[in-house]
Enzyme design. Structure first.
Site, PDB file in Angstrom:
ATOM      1  N   ALA A  85      51.146  89.470  87.735  1.00 40.79           N
ATOM      2  CA  ALA A  85      49.934  90.453  87.006  1.00 40.79           C
ATOM      3  C   ALA A  85      49.863  91.822  86.065  1.00 40.79           C
ATOM      4  O   ALA A  85      48.478  91.903  85.083  1.00 40.79           O
ATOM      5  CB  ALA A  85      48.103  90.805  87.293  1.00 40.79           C
ATOM      6  N   GLY A  95      53.240  90.349  80.378  1.00 42.27           N
ATOM      7  CA  GLY A  95      53.113  90.637  78.827  1.00 42.27           C
ATOM      8  C   GLY A  95      51.340  89.245  79.407  1.00 42.27           C
ATOM      9  O   GLY A  95      50.656  89.669  78.420  1.00 42.27           O
ATOM     10  N   ARG A 124      60.971  84.678  77.682  1.00 42.26           N
ATOM     11  CA  ARG A 124      61.710  84.206  76.368  1.00 42.26           C
ATOM     12  C   ARG A 124      61.984  85.081  75.479  1.00 42.26           C
ATOM     13  O   ARG A 124      61.359  85.187  75.047  1.00 42.26           O
ATOM     14  CB  ARG A 124      61.163  82.460  75.776  1.00 42.26           C
ATOM     15  CG  ARG A 124      62.818  82.429  75.015  1.00 42.26           C
ATOM     16  CD  ARG A 124      62.282  80.784  75.444  1.00 42.26           C
ATOM     17  NE  ARG A 124      61.255  80.375  74.009  1.00 42.26           N
ATOM     18  CZ  ARG A 124      61.321  79.574  73.168  1.00 42.26           C
ATOM     19  NH1 ARG A 124      62.501  79.763  72.689  1.00 42.26           N
ATOM     20  NH2 ARG A 124      59.948  79.558  72.982  1.00 42.26           N
ATOM     21  N   ARG A 161      66.275  77.729  76.870  1.00 44.38           N
ATOM     22  CA  ARG A 161      65.520  77.139  77.882  1.00 44.38           C
ATOM     23  C   ARG A 161      66.399  77.592  79.817  1.00 44.38           C
ATOM     24  O   ARG A 161      65.963  77.214  80.979  1.00 44.38           O
ATOM     25  CB  ARG A 161      65.202  76.379  77.687  1.00 44.38           C
ATOM     26  CG  ARG A 161      63.505  75.802  76.911  1.00 44.38           C
ATOM     27  CD  ARG A 161      62.401  76.258  77.562  1.00 44.38           C
ATOM     28  NE  ARG A 161      61.587  76.222  76.350  1.00 44.38           N
ATOM     29  CZ  ARG A 161      60.511  76.518  76.103  1.00 44.38           C
ATOM     30  NH1 ARG A 161      59.967  76.829  76.911  1.00 44.38           N
ATOM     31  NH2 ARG A 161      59.791  76.843  74.750  1.00 44.38           N
ATOM     32  N   ASP A 206      49.752  74.092  74.554  1.00 42.25           N
ATOM     33  CA  ASP A 206      49.921  73.615  73.676  1.00 42.25           C
ATOM     34  C   ASP A 206      49.050  72.508  72.801  1.00 42.25           C
ATOM     35  O   ASP A 206      49.067  72.397  72.106  1.00 42.25           O
ATOM     36  CB  ASP A 206      50.981  72.003  74.111  1.00 42.25           C
ATOM     37  CG  ASP A 206      52.471  72.713  74.480  1.00 42.25           C
ATOM     38  OD1 ASP A 206      52.319  73.569  74.279  1.00 42.25           O
ATOM     39  OD2 ASP A 206      52.473  72.228  75.900  1.00 42.25           O
ATOM     40  N   ARG A 215      47.465  75.540  70.566  1.00 40.65           N
ATOM     41  CA  ARG A 215      47.581  75.258  69.808  1.00 40.65           C
ATOM     42  C   ARG A 215      47.478  74.049  68.462  1.00 40.65           C
ATOM     43  O   ARG A 215      47.038  74.624  67.312  1.00 40.65           O
ATOM     44  CB  ARG A 215      49.344  75.661  69.655  1.00 40.65           C
ATOM     45  CG  ARG A 215      49.590  76.914  70.155  1.00 40.65           C
ATOM     46  CD  ARG A 215      51.156  76.487  70.993  1.00 40.65           C
ATOM     47  NE  ARG A 215      51.684  78.371  71.119  1.00 40.65           N
ATOM     48  CZ  ARG A 215      52.872  78.802  71.314  1.00 40.65           C
ATOM     49  NH1 ARG A 215      53.273  77.176  72.407  1.00 40.65           N
ATOM     50  NH2 ARG A 215      53.329  79.791  72.102  1.00 40.65           N
ATOM     51  N   HIS A 248      56.749  70.647  78.377  1.00 43.13           N
ATOM     52  CA  HIS A 248      55.858  72.141  77.928  1.00 43.13           C
ATOM     53  C   HIS A 248      57.066  72.990  77.288  1.00 43.13           C
ATOM     54  O   HIS A 248      56.950  73.797  77.429  1.00 43.13           O
ATOM     55  CB  HIS A 248      54.843  72.804  78.834  1.00 43.13           C
ATOM     56  CG  HIS A 248      55.253  74.337  78.597  1.00 43.13           C
ATOM     57  ND1 HIS A 248      54.233  74.121  77.010  1.00 43.13           N
ATOM     58  CD2 HIS A 248      54.663  75.054  78.975  1.00 43.13           C
ATOM     59  CE1 HIS A 248      53.695  75.789  77.317  1.00 43.13           C
ATOM     60  NE2 HIS A 248      54.592  75.932  77.907  1.00 43.13           N
TER      61      HIS A 248
END
Length: 351
Positions: free
Chosen positions: A31, A34, A103, A109, A172, A175, A199
């Site tokens: 929590a 970012g 990332r 990944r 997804d 967006r 994803h």
């Protein structure tokens, strides 16, 4: 502020918390990161939540103090350090896992999974023990591998219910609606379409042929739009790298809040929300696949299956399936290796 003081704050908040029939406890793990902070902010305003449990390994007292000043009825519980994770999750009806490393530029990944797998494993073990009936949403990336890993952990603990484990792919859709809304000149909220698969990258398949309002694009423009949706995360990573690095946090927090809202409405029995999510499934050749799901009080009430695909989308679907099989196996293999190492350690100790 030390660990003991965080516990004292938590007890104080509990004493003043109130609940009503349709109120729920939601736990956000990670929590103070970012994604976690803006997600906690959004959930602090949710009318169906009576208790918001925030957990992280650092910064929890400060985030707690900040959130606790917001003038809504939601009661905040704050927990810090691994030994307090069980208390954070106890009796939660919804758990959202957003912790782990974000990332960074140049990170694959596979690199990300190597960093985040242990976080997913640890949290899932506590979910199995403290709130096995919770609706458990995994935001931590890479979702395609983290969800199968979590499922294996739950199976080991005899706590796996495929209806209650979700890989959160809502970003997804968010967006897709945004980009399509810009093309059509309409409010993104008015755009509806299924986004299926997984994803990441080519596993993300926005089904443009089923878009409402109708989206008429030639093949070149459609390909360009799909690629932008698939690589939108990288677009954010590259843009933020100019200012010190980072990944999608605000849009992801919004998306996680949208999905949490759907889970809460389903728990309440407020209609039957339909959302796409990456779940255990038999609608494709993959053990896990994102499709539209009808949600209910026990999680997935009905998998609505694969939408009708155009010829071009059929090709993209096949590409997504082949990549997803690899991603899913990565999560399962990690669990097997950890389990094997654990057994070896026990054997060595006996010797």
């Amino acid at each position: 502020m030390n660990n003991l003081k965080v516990r004292q704050i938590t007890r104080l908040v509990r004493n003043f918390g109130t609940t009503t029939k349709n109120d729920f406890k939601v736990a956000v793990v990670g929590a103070c990161g970012g994604i976690g902070q803006p997600l906690a902010l959004l959930l602090k305003r949710h009318k169906l939540i009576s208790k918001l449990s925030i957990y992280d390994v650092v910064k929890t007292p400060g985030v707690y103090a900040d959130l606790s000043h917001i003038d809504t009825k939601v009661c905040i519980e704050a927990f810090q350090c691994a030994e307090n994770l069980p208390a954070a999750l106890e009796k939660a009806q919804v758990v959202m896992l957003v912790g782990g490393m974000a990332r960074k530029p140049g990170m694959t990944r596979d690199d990300l999974f190597a960093k985040n797998a242990s976080v997913v494993e640890e949290v899932t073990m506590i979910v199995a023990e403290k709130c096995p009936k919770a609706l458990f949403g995994i935001v931590t990336n890479p979702v395609n591998s983290c969800v199968p890993l979590a499922a294996e952990v739950l199976k080991k603990k005899n706590a796996f219910d495929p209806k209650r484990l979700f890989g959160v792919t809502t970003l997804d859709l968010v967006r897709s609606r945004t980009f399509i809304g810009q093309i059509l000149g309409v409010e993104p909220s008015k755009v509806a379409l299924p986004v299926i698969g997984g994803h990441s990258g080519q596993t993300i398949l926005p089904v443009l042929s089923q878009c409402k309002p109708t989206l008429k694009l030639d093949k070149e423009k459609a390909t360009k739009l799909i690629k932008r949706i698939q690589e939108a995360g990288t677009e954010v990573v590259k843009a933020k790298d100019q200012d010190g690095g980072g990944s999608a946090t605000l849009s992801m927090a919004h998306s996680a809040a949208v999905f949490t809202d759907a889970l809460l409405k389903a728990l309440k029995g407020d209609g039957k929300p339909v959302k796409c999510s990456f779940v255990a499934s038999d609608v494709s050749d993959c053990a896990y696949f994102a499709t539209p799901l009808q949600l209910g009080k026990n999680g997935v009430e009905k998998n609505l299956g694969l939408p009708k695909l155009s010829a071009d989308e059929e090709k993209l679907y096949c590409i997504a399936v082949e990549q997803l099989k690899k991603d899913i196996q990565k999560g399962i293999d990690y669990f097997k290796k950890q389990n094997k190492d654990e057994k070896k350690d026990k054997k060595d100790k006996k010797c």
